[in-house]
Design a protein around this motif. Structure first.
Motif, PDB file in Angstrom:
ATOM      1  N   GLN A  77       8.824   3.298 -10.228  1.00 60.02           N
ATOM      2  CA  GLN A  77       7.850   2.410 -10.856  1.00 60.02           C
ATOM      3  C   GLN A  77       7.609   1.100 -10.122  1.00 60.02           C
ATOM      4  O   GLN A  77       7.065   0.160 -10.696  1.00 60.02           O
ATOM      5  N   TRP A  78       7.976   0.991  -8.869  1.00 58.16           N
ATOM      6  CA  TRP A  78       7.662  -0.216  -8.103  1.00 58.16           C
ATOM      7  C   TRP A  78       7.250   0.177  -6.695  1.00 58.16           C
ATOM      8  O   TRP A  78       7.645   1.224  -6.192  1.00 58.16           O
ATOM      9  N   ILE A  79       6.442  -0.673  -6.100  1.00 58.82           N
ATOM     10  CA  ILE A  79       6.061  -0.464  -4.700  1.00 58.82           C
ATOM     11  C   ILE A  79       6.230  -1.775  -3.937  1.00 58.82           C
ATOM     12  O   ILE A  79       6.071  -2.859  -4.497  1.00 58.82           O
ATOM     13  N   GLN A  80       6.570  -1.634  -2.675  1.00 63.95           N
ATOM     14  CA  GLN A  80       6.680  -2.806  -1.818  1.00 63.95           C
ATOM     15  C   GLN A  80       5.300  -3.081  -1.252  1.00 63.95           C
ATOM     16  O   GLN A  80       4.632  -2.176  -0.766  1.00 63.95           O
ATOM     17  N   ARG A 103      15.747   3.238  -1.065  1.00 65.30           N
ATOM     18  CA  ARG A 103      14.578   2.365  -0.936  1.00 65.30           C
ATOM     19  C   ARG A 103      14.869   0.949  -1.445  1.00 65.30           C
ATOM     20  O   ARG A 103      14.488  -0.036  -0.814  1.00 65.30           O
ATOM     21  N   SER A 104      15.551   0.818  -2.572  1.00 59.34           N
ATOM     22  CA  SER A 104      15.818  -0.515  -3.124  1.00 59.34           C
ATOM     23  C   SER A 104      16.809  -1.293  -2.267  1.00 59.34           C
ATOM     24  O   SER A 104      16.812  -2.525  -2.284  1.00 59.34           O
ATOM     25  N   LEU A 105      17.647  -0.594  -1.518  1.00 61.81           N
ATOM     26  CA  LEU A 105      18.578  -1.278  -0.615  1.00 61.81           C
ATOM     27  C   LEU A 105      17.860  -1.924   0.572  1.00 61.81           C
ATOM     28  O   LEU A 105      18.445  -2.741   1.275  1.00 61.81           O
ATOM     29  N   GLN A 106      16.585  -1.583   0.784  1.00 61.35           N
ATOM     30  CA  GLN A 106      15.814  -2.117   1.900  1.00 61.35           C
ATOM     31  C   GLN A 106      15.073  -3.413   1.577  1.00 61.35           C
ATOM     32  O   GLN A 106      14.546  -4.060   2.481  1.00 61.35           O
ATOM     33  N   VAL A 107      14.988  -3.804   0.303  1.00 61.02           N
ATOM     34  CA  VAL A 107      14.233  -5.016  -0.036  1.00 61.02           C
ATOM     35  C   VAL A 107      14.977  -6.259   0.441  1.00 61.02           C
ATOM     36  O   VAL A 107      16.207  -6.288   0.487  1.00 61.02           O
ATOM     37  N   ASP A 117      10.029 -10.404   0.362  1.00 61.68           N
ATOM     38  CA  ASP A 117       9.213  -9.220   0.092  1.00 61.68           C
ATOM     39  C   ASP A 117       8.398  -9.416  -1.178  1.00 61.68           C
ATOM     40  O   ASP A 117       8.829 -10.087  -2.118  1.00 61.68           O
ATOM     41  N   LYS A 118       7.221  -8.819  -1.187  1.00 67.67           N
ATOM     42  CA  LYS A 118       6.368  -8.833  -2.369  1.00 67.67           C
ATOM     43  C   LYS A 118       6.401  -7.433  -2.969  1.00 67.67           C
ATOM     44  O   LYS A 118       6.287  -6.440  -2.246  1.00 67.67           O
ATOM     45  N   LEU A 119       6.576  -7.356  -4.299  1.00 67.64           N
ATOM     46  CA  LEU A 119       6.620  -6.085  -5.002  1.00 67.64           C
ATOM     47  C   LEU A 119       5.535  -6.050  -6.063  1.00 67.64           C
ATOM     48  O   LEU A 119       5.178  -7.081  -6.639  1.00 67.64           O
ATOM     49  N   ILE A 120       5.027  -4.848  -6.329  1.00 65.70           N
ATOM     50  CA  ILE A 120       4.123  -4.628  -7.449  1.00 65.70           C
ATOM     51  C   ILE A 120       4.918  -3.830  -8.476  1.00 65.70           C
ATOM     52  O   ILE A 120       5.442  -2.759  -8.168  1.00 65.70           O
ATOM     53  N   ILE A 121       5.008  -4.382  -9.680  1.00 68.31           N
ATOM     54  CA  ILE A 121       5.850  -3.787 -10.715  1.00 68.31           C
ATOM     55  C   ILE A 121       5.091  -3.760 -12.041  1.00 68.31           C
ATOM     56  O   ILE A 121       4.124  -4.499 -12.223  1.00 68.31           O
TER      57      ILE A 121
END
Length: 163
Positions: free
Chosen positions: A144-147, A95-99, A103-107
């Motif tokens: 712990q993060w969402i796109q 998943r992190s390889l796709q950012v 992109d906006k992330l919620i962390i």
């Protein structure tokens, strides 16, 4: 008479130099206060944070390194504008390889201040980051993060071309 004219010009030059020096020192003090305000703001929030990836993600051995800009603090029912830049390290996985840049992330807002290394005479990474106005960083596990979409910005077109 010529010496008095030279002396007057010298005093005017010294006065101008003194005024410029005072203005310069005031600007430096104001900049330092603003940097401290941003640093304190980043370290004092315990809510969620919306960030925008503003550069191409860098793959490391176990992480993805992101340069981000803060967009907002998100509490239970409110959003508050946020200001600042930070380094974000995502646990490396599919998943992190796709950012991508934009992109906006919620962390979680679990920022840590960037500190100097303990090596005397070594590279001062904290000073390097300070010059880029980056004062905090954090490592985030995959869970712990969402796109949360993409922020449109004209310069992103050129950043994406470099990938």
């Amino acid at each position: 008479m010529k010496t008095s004219l030279i002396q007057v010009r010298l005093w005017k030059s010294l006065l101008l130099f003194g005024i410029l020096l005072c203005v310069f020192s005031i600007i430096l003090q104001l900049r330092e206060k603003e940097q401290q305000r941003i640093r304190n703001s980043l370290l004092s929030h315990n809510a969620l944070c919306a960030v925008w990836i503003d550069d191409i993600p860098e793959q490391k051995a176990k992480t993805i390194k992101l340069h981000v800009r803060l967009l907002a603090w998100i509490d239970s029912n409110t959003h508050q504008a946020a200001v600042g830049k930070a380094l974000l390290y995502l646990q490396k996985d599919k998943r992190s390889l796709q950012v991508r840049a934009g992109d906006k992330l919620i962390i979680p807002a679990s920022w840590k201040e960037i500190v100097r290394s303990g090596n005397p005479g070594g590279f001062d990474y904290k000073a390097y980051c300070d010059r880029q106005e980056i004062y905090v960083s954090q490592w985030i596990p995959s869970s712990q993060w969402i796109q949360a979409g993409t922020v449109q910005h004209a310069s992103l077109y050129f950043i994406q071309l470099g990938e």
